[in-house]
Design a protein around this motif. Structure first.
Motif, mmCIF file in Angstrom:
data_model
loop_
_atom_site.group_PDB
_atom_site.id
_atom_site.type_symbol
_atom_site.label_atom_id
_atom_site.label_comp_id
_atom_site.label_asym_id
_atom_site.label_seq_id
_atom_site.Cartn_x
_atom_site.Cartn_y
_atom_site.Cartn_z
ATOM 1 N N THR A 77 -3.202 7.035 7.810
ATOM 2 C CA THR A 77 -4.285 6.812 8.776
ATOM 3 C C THR A 77 -4.717 5.353 8.785
ATOM 4 O OG1 THR A 77 -5.062 9.067 8.325
ATOM 5 C CG2 THR A 77 -6.574 7.602 9.504
ATOM 6 N N ARG A 78 -4.766 4.736 7.607
ATOM 7 C CA ARG A 78 -5.133 3.324 7.535
ATOM 8 C C ARG A 78 -4.150 2.470 8.322
ATOM 9 N NH1 ARG A 78 -4.606 0.009 1.959
ATOM 10 N NH2 ARG A 78 -2.483 0.724 2.302
ATOM 11 N N SER A 79 -2.862 2.769 8.206
ATOM 12 C CA SER A 79 -1.852 1.998 8.939
ATOM 13 C C SER A 79 -2.043 2.129 10.441
ATOM 14 C CB SER A 79 -0.449 2.477 8.543
ATOM 15 O OG SER A 79 -0.229 2.318 7.164
ATOM 16 N N VAL A 80 -2.371 3.351 10.884
ATOM 17 C CA VAL A 80 -2.587 3.581 12.325
ATOM 18 C C VAL A 80 -3.805 2.802 12.806
ATOM 19 C CG1 VAL A 80 -3.195 5.318 14.046
ATOM 20 C CG2 VAL A 80 -1.477 5.838 12.308
ATOM 21 N N LEU A 81 -4.898 2.843 12.039
ATOM 22 C CA LEU A 81 -6.132 2.170 12.447
ATOM 23 C C LEU A 81 -5.979 0.656 12.447
ATOM 24 C CD1 LEU A 81 -8.906 4.302 10.716
ATOM 25 C CD2 LEU A 81 -8.315 4.210 13.119
ATOM 26 N N LYS A 82 -5.178 0.124 11.536
ATOM 27 C CA LYS A 82 -4.936 -1.318 11.536
ATOM 28 C C LYS A 82 -4.239 -1.753 12.819
ATOM 29 C CE LYS A 82 -4.935 -2.526 6.642
ATOM 30 N NZ LYS A 82 -4.153 -3.037 5.485
ATOM 31 N N THR A 83 -3.430 -0.845 13.366
ATOM 32 C CA THR A 83 -2.754 -1.139 14.629
ATOM 33 C C THR A 83 -3.708 -1.015 15.812
ATOM 34 O OG1 THR A 83 -0.697 -0.263 13.703
ATOM 35 C CG2 THR A 83 -0.785 -0.529 16.093
ATOM 36 N N LEU A 84 -4.589 -0.002 15.767
ATOM 37 C CA LEU A 84 -5.475 0.273 16.903
ATOM 38 C C LEU A 84 -6.672 -0.666 16.973
ATOM 39 C CD1 LEU A 84 -5.494 4.181 16.826
ATOM 40 C CD2 LEU A 84 -4.202 2.685 18.350
ATOM 41 N N GLY A 85 -7.163 -1.138 15.816
ATOM 42 C CA GLY A 85 -8.280 -2.078 15.837
ATOM 43 C C GLY A 85 -9.552 -1.527 15.229
ATOM 44 N N GLU A 86 -10.596 -2.374 15.223
ATOM 45 C CA GLU A 86 -11.882 -2.033 14.620
ATOM 46 C C GLU A 86 -12.589 -0.927 15.400
ATOM 47 O OE1 GLU A 86 -13.164 -3.162 11.845
ATOM 48 O OE2 GLU A 86 -11.571 -4.608 11.410
ATOM 49 N N ARG A 87 -13.569 -0.325 14.741
ATOM 50 C CA ARG A 87 -14.338 0.736 15.383
ATOM 51 C C ARG A 87 -15.244 0.149 16.463
ATOM 52 N NH1 ARG A 87 -17.778 5.487 12.264
ATOM 53 N NH2 ARG A 87 -18.250 6.717 14.128
ATOM 54 N N PRO A 88 -15.247 0.743 17.661
ATOM 55 C CA PRO A 88 -16.114 0.212 18.738
ATOM 56 C C PRO A 88 -17.581 0.480 18.448
ATOM 57 C CG PRO A 88 -15.048 2.259 19.437
ATOM 58 C CD PRO A 88 -14.458 1.897 18.103
ATOM 59 N N TYR A 89 -18.452 -0.333 19.055
ATOM 60 C CA TYR A 89 -19.886 -0.144 18.888
ATOM 61 C C TYR A 89 -20.313 1.207 19.466
ATOM 62 C CZ TYR A 89 -20.287 -5.079 17.659
ATOM 63 O OH TYR A 89 -20.161 -6.289 17.048
ATOM 64 N N HIS A 90 -21.301 1.807 18.803
ATOM 65 C CA HIS A 90 -21.755 3.145 19.205
ATOM 66 C C HIS A 90 -22.271 3.146 20.651
ATOM 67 C CE1 HIS A 90 -23.449 7.128 18.913
ATOM 68 N NE2 HIS A 90 -24.658 6.674 19.173
ATOM 69 N N GLU A 91 -22.954 2.068 21.048
ATOM 70 C CA GLU A 91 -23.508 2.007 22.398
ATOM 71 C C GLU A 91 -22.391 2.019 23.447
ATOM 72 O OE1 GLU A 91 -27.296 -0.282 24.444
ATOM 73 O OE2 GLU A 91 -26.389 -1.065 22.622
ATOM 74 N N LEU A 92 -21.267 1.363 23.139
ATOM 75 C CA LEU A 92 -20.114 1.382 24.056
ATOM 76 C C LEU A 92 -19.534 2.780 24.165
ATOM 77 C CD1 LEU A 92 -18.193 -1.890 23.073
ATOM 78 C CD2 LEU A 92 -19.486 -1.456 25.161
ATOM 79 N N VAL A 93 -19.486 3.484 23.033
ATOM 80 C CA VAL A 93 -18.944 4.848 23.036
ATOM 81 C C VAL A 93 -19.833 5.763 23.863
ATOM 82 C CG1 VAL A 93 -18.317 6.815 21.587
ATOM 83 C CG2 VAL A 93 -17.843 4.496 20.796
ATOM 84 N N ASP A 94 -21.144 5.630 23.690
ATOM 85 C CA ASP A 94 -22.074 6.436 24.487
ATOM 86 C C ASP A 94 -21.930 6.139 25.977
ATOM 87 O OD1 ASP A 94 -23.070 7.808 22.409
ATOM 88 O OD2 ASP A 94 -25.076 6.966 22.436
ATOM 89 N N THR A 95 -21.763 4.862 26.303
ATOM 90 C CA THR A 95 -21.564 4.477 27.703
ATOM 91 C C THR A 95 -20.295 5.097 28.262
ATOM 92 O OG1 THR A 95 -22.687 2.377 27.288
ATOM 93 C CG2 THR A 95 -21.348 2.517 29.279
ATOM 94 N N ALA A 96 -19.234 5.112 27.432
ATOM 95 C CA ALA A 96 -17.966 5.711 27.861
ATOM 96 C C ALA A 96 -18.136 7.202 28.152
ATOM 97 C CB ALA A 96 -16.897 5.501 26.792
ATOM 98 N N ARG A 97 -18.927 7.881 27.314
ATOM 99 C CA ARG A 97 -19.162 9.318 27.535
ATOM 100 C C ARG A 97 -19.938 9.549 28.838
ATOM 101 N NH1 ARG A 97 -19.903 9.581 21.611
ATOM 102 N NH2 ARG A 97 -18.128 10.740 20.778
ATOM 103 N N VAL A 98 -20.907 8.687 29.097
ATOM 104 C CA VAL A 98 -21.673 8.801 30.346
ATOM 105 C C VAL A 98 -20.763 8.570 31.546
ATOM 106 C CG1 VAL A 98 -23.509 7.733 31.709
ATOM 107 C CG2 VAL A 98 -23.865 8.153 29.280
ATOM 108 N N LYS A 99 -19.888 7.569 31.444
ATOM 109 C CA LYS A 99 -18.960 7.272 32.536
ATOM 110 C C LYS A 99 -18.031 8.449 32.804
ATOM 111 C CE LYS A 99 -19.857 3.008 33.835
ATOM 112 N NZ LYS A 99 -20.220 2.684 35.235
ATOM 113 N N LEU A 100 -17.556 9.085 31.734
ATOM 114 C CA LEU A 100 -16.679 10.255 31.912
ATOM 115 C C LEU A 100 -17.402 11.377 32.652
ATOM 116 C CD1 LEU A 100 -14.708 10.574 28.537
ATOM 117 C CD2 LEU A 100 -13.840 9.874 30.757
ATOM 118 N N ALA A 101 -18.661 11.587 32.286
ATOM 119 C CA ALA A 101 -19.447 12.620 32.973
ATOM 120 C C ALA A 101 -19.629 12.279 34.451
ATOM 121 C CB ALA A 101 -20.808 12.781 32.289
#
Length: 524
Positions: A77-101
């Protein structure tokens, strides 16, 4: 991305023993010339871990091999995450959920329009239905493409969340493996399947006695601090008269949902336990004014905590919080003290600026990269502690100067190079700590003279900048360039002369131009 040695000491040690996964880069050994041999570079020294001095069995190859097998999933899992990047900010994730809705709602609207569209008279019914099916399919494909980026962001956040839990579980597995090794047990059995714990979590007899007594009376205060409790009985929710409940300094891992029934509860002390989460039902404690959940293992606060609108003080320090609920500021408008020290916060939600009642905000020892501009709306804030965010915090927003009630500001142990000029507007500021910052503006010789010297310096600097900019601003206001000013002035003069000529001609009463008019024109 790698486990923190402080929080996961055994896991960090074991992960350092795993081979690195990734594409091998060419080295001197790959280009070895037999005719002109070169000395090969020495491998880097292995990191030193103090843990081997405290836990000598970690030097046993059998123990290390058993542990490596137990954490293989963490390594992948660590190897996969190193490829994908850092964890996004929580506010961005919430915004993404609102956009999906919003996208889903728009899709439903479009599909409804397609279904309800009238059939053209010249088109056969079967052809019309086929055409509708094609349009619906195209619409769905377009929407799915639009949703991809938002889904990917949410998936990355969920993967990081799962990784955090995986690290905690792995550390617990390694602790059990080490205990087995110390006891001389079978390591293979421990790895293949952990034995069930023989320790029974039983409610303390004293708790049962207090509970029985409280159910028969109108009890307002219960203090069960320091009782080594592992379980809080669900029946505690029946003591509806409770106003103060102290459960600090125990071994509680879970708070039952029945706590929501304590409708009169005003103070809840949960500090120094083993809590990894709070129940969503905590949002039903509408009378709650004081909440202390410090010194636990919380990785997040439930969104429902925003419904505790009577909260005046919230202490969530010494946890593992990486974000706050997005709407926390819009709801907790009565909050006066917010302590979030010793966490992993990287940012604050914009809504924090709506906490207009806030007097104290403690954010020292976090991982803050930036402050929202809305923080300037906290006009009643008196104490702001941003110290020890180290290399993460490099600047402050200029809205910091809007904190008109601020008395104490601690910015020590950061990487701030320049204070905003607006800091000179903090008239009530009496304590300003700037130690261990690479400050250029103001210079160190000014900083050592104290807060008033800093404010005076920033005022003078601002005035110097304004004086330097003033000529250019005046030119811009009057026509941007001297040529523009001359042109505008000439035009204005011509207009004024024309008006005077017209007035004089009217005064003489001539409808047309006379010799007198001509003479006046010449004179003018």
């Amino acid at each position: 991305m790698d486990p923190n040695p402080t929080n996961f000491p055994i896991l960090s040690y074991v992960m350092s023993k795993l081979p690195s996964i990734g594409r091998k880069s060419p080295t001197a050994a790959d280009e070895f010339d037999i005719e002109q041999p070169q000395s090969l570079p020495k491998p880097p020294p292995e990191p030193h871990f103090d843990i081997t001095e405290r836990m000598p069995h970690l030097t046993d190859p059998k123990v290390v091999n058993a542990m490596r097998a137990a954490v293989a999933d963490v390594s992948q899992t660590r190897s996969v995450l190193k490829t994908l990047g850092e964890r996004p900010y929580h506010e961005l994730v919430d915004t993404a959920r609102v956009k999906l809705a919003e996208i889903e709602a728009e899709l439903s609207k479009r599909l409804e329009e397609i279904v309800l569209s009238p059939r053209p008279p010249e088109m056969e019914r079967e052809d019309w239905r086929s055409d509708l099916a094609v349009k619906e399919e195209e619409c769905r494909k377009a929407v799915e493409k639009e949703k991809e980026a938002y889904k990917a962001l949410i998936a990355l956040d969920e993967l990081h969340e799962a990784y955090e839990k995986m690290l905690r579980d792995a550390e617990q597995r390694l602790e059990k493996i080490y205990e087995t090794a110390v006891a001389g047990g079978n390591l293979e059995e421990q790895v293949s399947g952990e034995k069930s714990s023989e320790v029974k979590d039983e409610a303390n007899e004293e708790v049962i006695g207090i509970l029985q007594e409280a159910l028969g009376k109108s009890v307002e205060r219960v203090d069960l601090s320091g009782r080594q409790l592992r379980i809080l009985p669900e029946a505690f929710g029946k003591i509806r008269s409770l106003i103060v409940l102290n459960l600090s300094n125990n071994h509680l891992k879970v708070i039952p949902d029945s706590i929501a029934s304590l409708e009169n509860l005003e103070e809840l002390h949960l500090s120094s336990n083993l809590l990894e989460s709070l129940p969503d039902s905590i949002g039903l404690l509408f009378s709650l004014k004081f909440l202390d959940v410090s010194s636990n293992k919380l990785v997040s606060l439930p969104d429902s905590i925003c419904h505790c609108r009577s909260l005046v003080e919230l202490d969530a320090g010494f946890n593992k919080l990486s974000y706050l609920p997005t709407n926390i500021g819009y709801e907790l408008v009565n909050l006066k003290r917010l302590s979030l020290s010793f966490n992993k916060l990287r940012s604050l939600p914009t809504s924090v600026g709506e906490m207009k009642s806030l007097r104290l905000l403690d954010l020292h020892f976090n991982e803050l990269h930036v402050l929202p501009r809305s923080i300037g709306n906290l006009t009643n804030l008196e104490t702001l502690n941003l110290s020890n965010n180290f290399s993460d915090l490099t600047s402050l927003p200029d809205t910091i100067g809007d904190l008109i009630s601020l008395k104490e500001l601690d910015l020590s142990n950061n990487q701030i190079h320049e204070l905003p000029d607006t800091i000179s507007r903090l008239d009530n500021l009496s304590v300003l700590k700037l130690d261990e910052n690479p400050l250029v503006i103001p210079p160190k010789e000014v900083v050592v003279q104290g807060v008033e010297a800093v404010k005076a310096y920033m005022i003078k600097r601002r005035l110097d900048i304004l004086l330097a900019e003033e000529p250019q601003i005046m030119l811009q206001e009057m026509g941007q360039t001297p040529t523009g000013i001359l042109t505008r002035s000439t035009s204005w003069l011509n207009g004024a002369v024309s008006n005077v000529l017209g007035t004089v001609a009217g005064y003489l009463g001539g409808g047309g131009k006379s010799d007198a008019d001509h003479y006046l024109n010449q004179q003018l």
